[in-house]
Design a protein around this motif. Sequence first.
Motif, short mmCIF file in Angstrom:
data_model
loop_
_atom_site.label_atom_id
_atom_site.label_comp_id
_atom_site.label_asym_id
_atom_site.label_seq_id
_atom_site.Cartn_x
_atom_site.Cartn_y
_atom_site.Cartn_z
N ALA A 1 34.49 29.49 46.72
CA ALA A 1 35.82 28.90 46.59
C ALA A 1 36.77 29.99 46.10
CB ALA A 1 35.81 27.75 45.59
N THR A 2 37.92 30.13 46.76
CA THR A 2 38.88 31.16 46.37
C THR A 2 40.30 30.61 46.41
OG1 THR A 2 39.00 31.97 48.65
CG2 THR A 2 37.50 33.13 47.15
N ASP B 1 48.75 38.66 46.41
CA ASP B 1 47.47 38.97 47.05
C ASP B 1 46.33 39.20 46.06
OD1 ASP B 1 48.51 38.73 49.60
OD2 ASP B 1 49.02 40.85 49.74
N SER B 2 46.49 38.77 44.82
CA SER B 2 45.37 38.77 43.89
C SER B 2 44.52 37.53 44.15
CB SER B 2 45.88 38.77 42.44
OG SER B 2 46.58 39.96 42.15
N VAL B 3 43.22 37.63 43.86
CA VAL B 3 42.28 36.57 44.20
C VAL B 3 41.48 36.16 42.97
CG1 VAL B 3 40.22 36.00 45.56
CG2 VAL B 3 42.07 37.33 46.59
N LEU B 4 41.29 34.86 42.82
CA LEU B 4 40.39 34.29 41.82
C LEU B 4 39.36 33.47 42.59
CD1 LEU B 4 39.74 33.78 38.80
CD2 LEU B 4 41.25 31.77 38.93
N GLY B 5 38.08 33.63 42.26
CA GLY B 5 37.06 32.95 43.06
C GLY B 5 35.83 32.55 42.28
N TYR B 6 35.03 31.71 42.94
CA TYR B 6 33.76 31.23 42.40
C TYR B 6 32.77 31.20 43.54
CZ TYR B 6 30.36 27.80 40.55
OH TYR B 6 29.22 27.15 40.14
N SER B 7 31.62 31.91 43.39
CA SER B 7 30.63 32.00 44.46
C SER B 7 29.25 31.62 43.95
CB SER B 7 30.55 33.43 45.02
OG SER B 7 31.65 33.71 45.85
N GLN C 1 28.85 32.95 40.16
CA GLN C 1 29.70 33.86 39.41
C GLN C 1 31.17 33.59 39.69
OE1 GLN C 1 27.90 37.46 41.03
NE2 GLN C 1 27.16 38.01 38.99
N PHE C 2 31.98 33.73 38.65
CA PHE C 2 33.43 33.75 38.80
C PHE C 2 33.88 35.20 38.93
CE2 PHE C 2 32.76 29.75 36.49
CZ PHE C 2 33.55 28.88 37.23
N PHE C 3 34.85 35.46 39.79
CA PHE C 3 35.35 36.82 39.94
C PHE C 3 36.87 36.83 40.08
CE2 PHE C 3 34.39 35.33 44.20
CZ PHE C 3 35.45 35.76 44.97
N PHE C 4 37.46 37.94 39.69
CA PHE C 4 38.91 38.11 39.68
C PHE C 4 39.24 39.46 40.29
CE2 PHE C 4 42.33 39.99 36.84
CZ PHE C 4 43.40 39.45 37.54
N ASN D 1 33.11 44.53 49.32
CA ASN D 1 33.66 45.10 50.56
C ASN D 1 34.67 44.11 51.14
OD1 ASN D 1 32.09 47.47 50.56
ND2 ASN D 1 30.35 46.33 51.35
N TRP D 2 35.91 44.55 51.27
CA TRP D 2 36.98 43.69 51.76
C TRP D 2 37.56 44.29 53.04
CZ3 TRP D 2 38.75 39.40 48.83
CH2 TRP D 2 38.12 39.25 47.59
N THR D 3 38.06 43.43 53.91
CA THR D 3 38.59 43.90 55.19
C THR D 3 39.79 44.80 55.03
OG1 THR D 3 39.91 41.87 55.37
CG2 THR D 3 37.76 41.88 56.43
N ASP D 4 40.54 44.66 53.92
CA ASP D 4 41.72 45.51 53.76
C ASP D 4 41.40 46.78 52.98
OD1 ASP D 4 41.37 44.58 51.23
OD2 ASP D 4 43.38 43.73 51.00
N GLY D 5 40.11 47.04 52.73
CA GLY D 5 39.72 48.30 52.13
C GLY D 5 39.52 48.28 50.64
N GLN D 6 39.90 47.19 49.94
CA GLN D 6 39.67 47.14 48.51
C GLN D 6 38.17 47.01 48.25
OE1 GLN D 6 42.45 45.10 45.97
NE2 GLN D 6 43.57 44.39 47.77
N GLN D 7 37.67 47.67 47.22
CA GLN D 7 36.23 47.79 47.04
C GLN D 7 35.69 47.20 45.75
OE1 GLN D 7 34.07 49.16 49.38
NE2 GLN D 7 35.88 49.05 50.65
N LEU D 8 36.51 46.98 44.75
CA LEU D 8 35.99 46.61 43.44
C LEU D 8 36.69 45.37 42.89
CD1 LEU D 8 35.92 50.23 42.00
CD2 LEU D 8 33.91 48.87 42.60
N ALA D 9 35.94 44.60 42.10
CA ALA D 9 36.49 43.39 41.50
C ALA D 9 35.91 43.19 40.11
CB ALA D 9 36.19 42.17 42.37
N ASN D 10 36.60 42.40 39.32
CA ASN D 10 36.15 42.07 37.96
C ASN D 10 35.32 40.79 38.01
OD1 ASN D 10 37.86 43.97 36.02
ND2 ASN D 10 39.19 43.32 37.70
N VAL D 11 34.02 40.90 37.74
CA VAL D 11 33.13 39.74 37.69
C VAL D 11 33.06 39.27 36.25
CG1 VAL D 11 30.79 38.90 38.09
CG2 VAL D 11 31.83 40.53 39.68
N LEU D 12 33.41 38.02 36.01
CA LEU D 12 33.51 37.51 34.65
C LEU D 12 32.14 37.17 34.09
CD1 LEU D 12 36.35 36.66 36.15
CD2 LEU D 12 36.67 35.39 34.04
N ASP D 13 31.95 37.42 32.80
CA ASP D 13 30.74 36.99 32.13
C ASP D 13 30.70 35.47 32.15
OD1 ASP D 13 30.14 39.59 31.61
OD2 ASP D 13 30.69 39.55 29.49
#
Length: 260
Positions: free
Chosen positions: A39-40, A46-52, A61-64, A98-110
């Motif tokens: 879920a995103t 274009d910032s993203v918050l998600g749960y996978s 995990q939740f990620f930002f 790995n993102w289609t627009d080239g961004q590579q890193l994200a913050n995975v929340l504890d």
Amino acid sequence: MHLTKQLFAGLVLTLAATTTQAQKFGDWEVTRTRDLVTATTENSSDSVLGYSCVRSSNECQFFFMPDGLKCTEGASYALLMNGGKENSYRRTTCRKLNWTDGQQLANVLDGTDGLRKQLLNADDTSIGIARGTGADSFSTSKFSMRGFKAAYEKVNRHRDDSSYRDGNGNSDVKPVVKQADVELYEHSDFKGRRLNVKANLEDLGEYNFNDMVSSIVVNRGKWELCTKQRYRGTCRTYTAGRYDSVGDYNDEYSSMRRLD
């Protein structure tokens, strides 16, 4: 911004051509593949918050991902979160995506029960997230939480499905099923999120299950569950059987180990 692949803790998570048609829940979107449900929500920057959740392992995990704000892989970052009836301080770890627009890193929340509750309490309102930029300032992102609770519950239902149908209704795509010695459940009567366990866990918080156990199924062995990390605190032993409630220990367990 559309997600094609994610790499969490060595697991390759794919959301590309095999993804079924996305389902919308307010400002949140749920997509799924054979083994991943996500879920995103995306804001105007274009910032993203998600749960996978990975279905085969029950890891969630939740990620930002703040647009344009880089992080160093493996580094820890602090977040300030405002919303859900509280202000909180959260820790994250920078992990490769790995993102289609080239961004590579994200913050995975504890993963913590407090984080989950804060986000659920923000349903139909908004969440503000501030992360340090490294220059004595903060970058702030605001996300709509309209529809989050429904999207969150949909992800967990898909994760727990015993069968899977693709976007055309075909049922020949089967999930990977792992045999568990113990099944931990988020709610009583074996409902809510589930964590499959086959080995000692000295900190359930590492699996986003600290202080969350409400019912248990023991398929094999004798297990000790304790109210503090590293098998400390008050402990209780469970033998093979189904426990639809843990009674006074509801939402108290933090570690577990096999006794035989």
